[in-house]
Design a protein around this motif. Structure first.
Motif, short mmCIF file in Angstrom:
data_model
loop_
_atom_site.label_atom_id
_atom_site.label_comp_id
_atom_site.label_asym_id
_atom_site.label_seq_id
_atom_site.Cartn_x
_atom_site.Cartn_y
_atom_site.Cartn_z
N LEU A 219 62.22 32.92 53.35
CA LEU A 219 63.45 32.16 53.57
C LEU A 219 63.20 30.66 53.55
CD1 LEU A 219 66.50 32.13 54.46
CD2 LEU A 219 65.64 32.01 56.81
N LEU A 220 64.09 29.93 52.87
CA LEU A 220 64.18 28.48 52.95
C LEU A 220 65.50 28.11 53.62
CD1 LEU A 220 62.85 27.58 49.39
CD2 LEU A 220 61.61 27.43 51.56
N GLN A 221 65.68 26.83 53.94
CA GLN A 221 66.84 26.45 54.74
C GLN A 221 68.04 25.98 53.92
OE1 GLN A 221 64.83 23.68 57.49
NE2 GLN A 221 65.31 25.10 59.12
N SER A 222 67.84 25.67 52.64
CA SER A 222 68.95 25.10 51.88
C SER A 222 68.73 25.29 50.39
CB SER A 222 69.10 23.60 52.18
OG SER A 222 68.00 22.88 51.65
N TRP A 223 69.83 25.15 49.63
CA TRP A 223 69.76 25.17 48.18
C TRP A 223 68.84 24.05 47.66
CZ3 TRP A 223 69.97 27.46 43.81
CH2 TRP A 223 70.30 26.80 42.62
N GLU A 224 68.87 22.89 48.32
CA GLU A 224 68.01 21.79 47.91
C GLU A 224 66.53 22.16 48.04
OE1 GLU A 224 71.95 20.31 48.51
OE2 GLU A 224 70.67 21.47 49.86
N GLN A 225 66.20 22.94 49.07
CA GLN A 225 64.81 23.36 49.22
C GLN A 225 64.43 24.40 48.18
OE1 GLN A 225 63.85 24.47 53.24
NE2 GLN A 225 64.04 22.36 53.98
N ARG A 246 71.73 32.17 41.61
CA ARG A 246 72.42 32.71 42.79
C ARG A 246 72.65 34.21 42.60
NH1 ARG A 246 75.92 30.50 46.79
NH2 ARG A 246 77.63 31.84 47.44
N HIS A 247 72.53 34.95 43.68
CA HIS A 247 72.85 36.37 43.68
C HIS A 247 74.34 36.59 43.97
CE1 HIS A 247 68.76 37.71 43.46
NE2 HIS A 247 68.42 37.22 44.65
N ALA A 253 70.94 31.92 47.30
CA ALA A 253 70.38 31.11 46.22
C ALA A 253 68.90 31.44 46.10
CB ALA A 253 70.58 29.64 46.51
N THR A 254 68.39 31.61 44.88
CA THR A 254 67.09 32.26 44.73
C THR A 254 66.28 31.71 43.58
OG1 THR A 254 66.04 34.42 44.34
CG2 THR A 254 68.14 34.04 43.25
N ILE A 255 64.96 31.89 43.70
CA ILE A 255 64.04 31.73 42.58
C ILE A 255 62.95 32.78 42.73
CG2 ILE A 255 62.76 29.91 43.79
CD1 ILE A 255 62.10 28.74 41.01
N TYR A 256 62.63 33.46 41.61
CA TYR A 256 61.58 34.49 41.59
C TYR A 256 60.40 33.98 40.77
CZ TYR A 256 64.91 37.85 43.46
OH TYR A 256 65.82 38.50 44.25
N PHE A 257 59.19 34.32 41.23
CA PHE A 257 57.97 33.85 40.57
C PHE A 257 56.84 34.80 40.93
CE2 PHE A 257 58.70 31.84 44.62
CZ PHE A 257 57.49 31.86 45.26
N LEU A 265 57.20 37.21 44.03
CA LEU A 265 57.66 36.64 45.29
C LEU A 265 59.04 36.03 45.07
CD1 LEU A 265 54.38 34.76 46.23
CD2 LEU A 265 55.10 36.99 47.11
N GLU A 266 59.76 35.83 46.15
CA GLU A 266 61.04 35.14 46.10
C GLU A 266 61.07 34.10 47.21
OE1 GLU A 266 65.85 36.12 46.39
OE2 GLU A 266 64.43 37.28 47.59
N THR A 267 61.65 32.93 46.91
CA THR A 267 62.13 32.05 47.96
C THR A 267 63.63 31.95 47.79
OG1 THR A 267 61.72 30.08 46.60
CG2 THR A 267 60.02 30.72 48.17
N PHE A 268 64.36 31.98 48.90
CA PHE A 268 65.81 31.97 48.82
C PHE A 268 66.38 31.23 50.01
CE2 PHE A 268 65.51 35.11 52.06
CZ PHE A 268 66.76 35.19 52.66
N ALA A 269 67.66 30.88 49.90
CA ALA A 269 68.39 30.25 50.99
C ALA A 269 69.80 30.83 51.01
CB ALA A 269 68.44 28.74 50.83
#
Length: 308
Positions: A219-225, A246-247, A253-257, A265-269
């Motif tokens: 988890l991240l805290q914001s779309w900007e992150q 975005r899902h 809001a997401t990015i997969y790598f 892995l995923e980081t999302f907010a």
């Protein structure tokens, strides 16, 4: 909802091909904090914001993938009660002793119908986030990398999706938040389950092979992150699967790598809050593209097929 039983996802144990390369990736790029190494060669990490000793563990192996996914439960009595419910459900359990994992108490280990190994535990050493409990600052200014808030959930691919869904609902009291259907309009392609007020704590996709990892999410805290995470991944030439985007499912809001071993892995907010009086959301086959990637409304074939 099971807030007085299963509290949250507690740890993921993941296999990597090159241990030291992976340690560098998880500390320098992901921004996790190494908290220890044990005699079996496992390396333990936590996010800077987490209080328990570890939430993500890696070990060197000949193949990538996930050894197990663990959930923290309320207390020892809850651990005993849930083990009893598992056995009543016909699931064989195994007790792993305290200390078998660093700074972790006794664990109940079992296999679910999708083939994955799941663990429950009540105790893990609290080492804190370094900010204290009296007049703390809000964050440390010297963090590295992406610096997620917590290890949040996992998406697992396996054969008997229906059996795993029943187990989590009937034994642990998880709630179904969302589902995606196959072309017949009846069979679940994917289910998203929560034990908390999050949109999901674990999810499953129906797959021809058992015991596959699709991703572990942070988890991240914001779309900007999320955008900043994409910049860091690009700077470090990390293989990006898709995003930032975005899902439709969960609204995150997401990015997969991929890590250096090929584990996704995923980081999302973001994502909505869930309460037990809410109705599950259903996505039909003709809109499953929008369910997964809401902006372009179509699926990435690699996202569907690459698992470890």
């Amino acid at each position: 909802m099971a807030m007085t039983g299963v509290l949250r996802p507690g740890h993921a144990v993941v296999r990597v091909l090159d241990l030291e390369e992976s340690v560098r990736f998880y500390t320098e790029v992901m921004g996790l904090k190494e908290t220890g190494r044990d005699a079996s060669g496992r390396v333990y990490f936590k996010t800077h914001a987490e209080h328990d000793h570890s939430s993500f563990v890696i070990r060197k192996a000949s193949t990538a993938g996930m050894d197990c996914f663990g959930f923290k439960v309320l207390d020892a009595a809850t651990l005993d009660r849930l083990e009893g419910r598992l056995r009543e459900h016909g699931v064989a359990t195994e007790r792993r002793p305290a200390g078998d994992m660093l700074d972790t108490g006794e664990r109940v280990r079992f296999q679910i119908p999708t083939g994955h190994i799941i663990e429950l535990y009540a105790d893990k050493t609290r080492i804190g986030n370094g900010l204290g409990f009296v007049n703390p600052e809000v964050w440390f200014p010297d963090f590295k990398g992406i610096n997620p808030v917590r290890m949040d959930h996992s998406l697992l691919y396996g054969t008997d999706l229906d059996g795993s869904r029943r187990l989590f609902e009937e034994v642990f009291g998880f709630s179904l938040t969302e589902r995606a259907l196959l072309e017949d309009g009846q069979t679940d392609l994917a289910v998203f389950l929560t034990c908390s007020t999050k949109a999901h704590d674990i999810a499953f996709v129906r797959h021809a092979e058992p015991d596959k990892l699709h991703h572990v999410s942070f988890l991240l805290q914001s779309w900007e992150q999320v955008l900043r995470a994409a910049d860091i991944l690009s700077m470090n030439r990390v293989s990006i699967d898709i995003g930032p985007t975005r899902h439709g499912i969960t609204h995150g809001a997401t990015i997969y790598f991929f890590d250096p071993s090929g584990n996704r892995l995923e980081t999302f907010a973001g994502g909505y809050d869930y309460y037990p009086d809410m109705h599950p959301i259903t996505w039909t086959w003709d809109e499953v593209g929008a369910a997964i990637f809401y902006h372009d409304r179509k699926l990435n074939e690699r996202f569907l097929t690459v698992v470890t």
